[in-house]
Design a protein around this motif. Sequence first.
Motif, PDB file in Angstrom:
ATOM      1  N   ILE A 154       0.837  -1.207   0.000  1.00 19.01           N
ATOM      2  CA  ILE A 154       0.000   0.000   0.000  1.00 19.01           C
ATOM      3  C   ILE A 154       0.871   1.255   0.000  1.00 19.01           C
ATOM      4  O   ILE A 154       0.634   2.184  -0.787  1.00 19.01           O
ATOM      5  N   ASP A 155       1.879   1.296   0.837  1.00 20.50           N
ATOM      6  CA  ASP A 155       2.772   2.460   0.846  1.00 20.50           C
ATOM      7  C   ASP A 155       3.514   2.594  -0.477  1.00 20.50           C
ATOM      8  O   ASP A 155       3.734   3.709  -0.971  1.00 20.50           O
TER       9      ASP A 155
ATOM     10  N   LYS B 188       1.182   4.088  -3.017  1.00 21.57           N
ATOM     11  CA  LYS B 188       1.057   5.533  -2.775  1.00 21.57           C
ATOM     12  C   LYS B 188       2.263   6.275  -3.340  1.00 21.57           C
ATOM     13  O   LYS B 188       2.124   7.319  -3.995  1.00 21.57           O
ATOM     14  N   LYS B 189       3.454   5.749  -3.060  1.00 22.41           N
ATOM     15  CA  LYS B 189       4.677   6.377  -3.554  1.00 22.41           C
ATOM     16  C   LYS B 189       4.718   6.369  -5.079  1.00 22.41           C
ATOM     17  O   LYS B 189       5.078   7.372  -5.714  1.00 22.41           O
TER      18      LYS B 189
ATOM     19  N   ALA C 162       2.071   8.913  -6.513  1.00 24.83           N
ATOM     20  CA  ALA C 162       2.512  10.289  -6.281  1.00 24.83           C
ATOM     21  C   ALA C 162       3.705  10.631  -7.168  1.00 24.83           C
ATOM     22  O   ALA C 162       3.776  11.738  -7.729  1.00 24.83           O
TER      23      ALA C 162
ATOM     24  N   ASP D  11      -7.126   6.309  -0.170  1.00 18.67           N
ATOM     25  CA  ASP D  11      -5.727   6.738  -0.236  1.00 18.67           C
ATOM     26  C   ASP D  11      -5.077   6.469  -1.582  1.00 18.67           C
ATOM     27  O   ASP D  11      -3.948   6.896  -1.830  1.00 18.67           O
ATOM     28  N   LEU D  12      -5.797   5.743  -2.448  1.00 19.95           N
ATOM     29  CA  LEU D  12      -5.245   5.406  -3.765  1.00 19.95           C
ATOM     30  C   LEU D  12      -6.223   5.755  -4.885  1.00 19.95           C
ATOM     31  O   LEU D  12      -6.142   5.210  -5.982  1.00 19.95           O
TER      32      LEU D  12
END
Length: 200
Positions: A33-34, A37-38, A41, A94-95
């Motif tokens: 998940i992180d 996100k990275k 972005a 968040d995505l």
Amino acid sequence: MGLLLIDLVNENFSVDGKAYPIYAPEFERLGTIDNLKKLVAGVRQHKDIPVFYSTTSFSDEDYSSWKHVSGIHRQLFSQRMFEANTWNTEFYVDLAPQPGDVVLSPHKGLDVLHHTDLEFQLRQRGVEYLAIAGVSGIMAVESTARTAMERAYHVTTFTDAIAAPGGLVTYQAMMRGLNMISHDVVSVDDFLASLDKRAA
């Protein structure tokens, strides 16, 4: 260059999603998940790279009327997973897509290229290099990557912006498969570094 994100929806990524428990151990192990996100972005820093979002959804008619139901669909249908027009098929907050991203028509089979308007959208934007991330790595990601390769797209897949049920053994088999059908299999950090180098 384009980025395809597959099934970043509540069903898979929210703790209350029906599929979340089967992915959660790999999400934690890989930092999926992180990393997603990275990845998103970082790609959005490059305004010339379109981001495509693909979702799965099924209607009442799908659950009740299909004549030939495959093994994966039996699993999905038995739990009424990815039910159309519900919270489950909404994008994980968040995505989620942002203005300017391309949301594709939903897919009901595994292969996003075969089952949606993705190829039309890619051609409209002149995309020949396609990076693919999301879940399931051994289902939709692999199926779509294989078709993209067969149709002469340059395919990039990821070591850490992906997940599949089954733990390390499945992950290792998935990586072997993706390395055969992708032109590059990379980490998110290496992919973003290559984009920054290209833009320099």
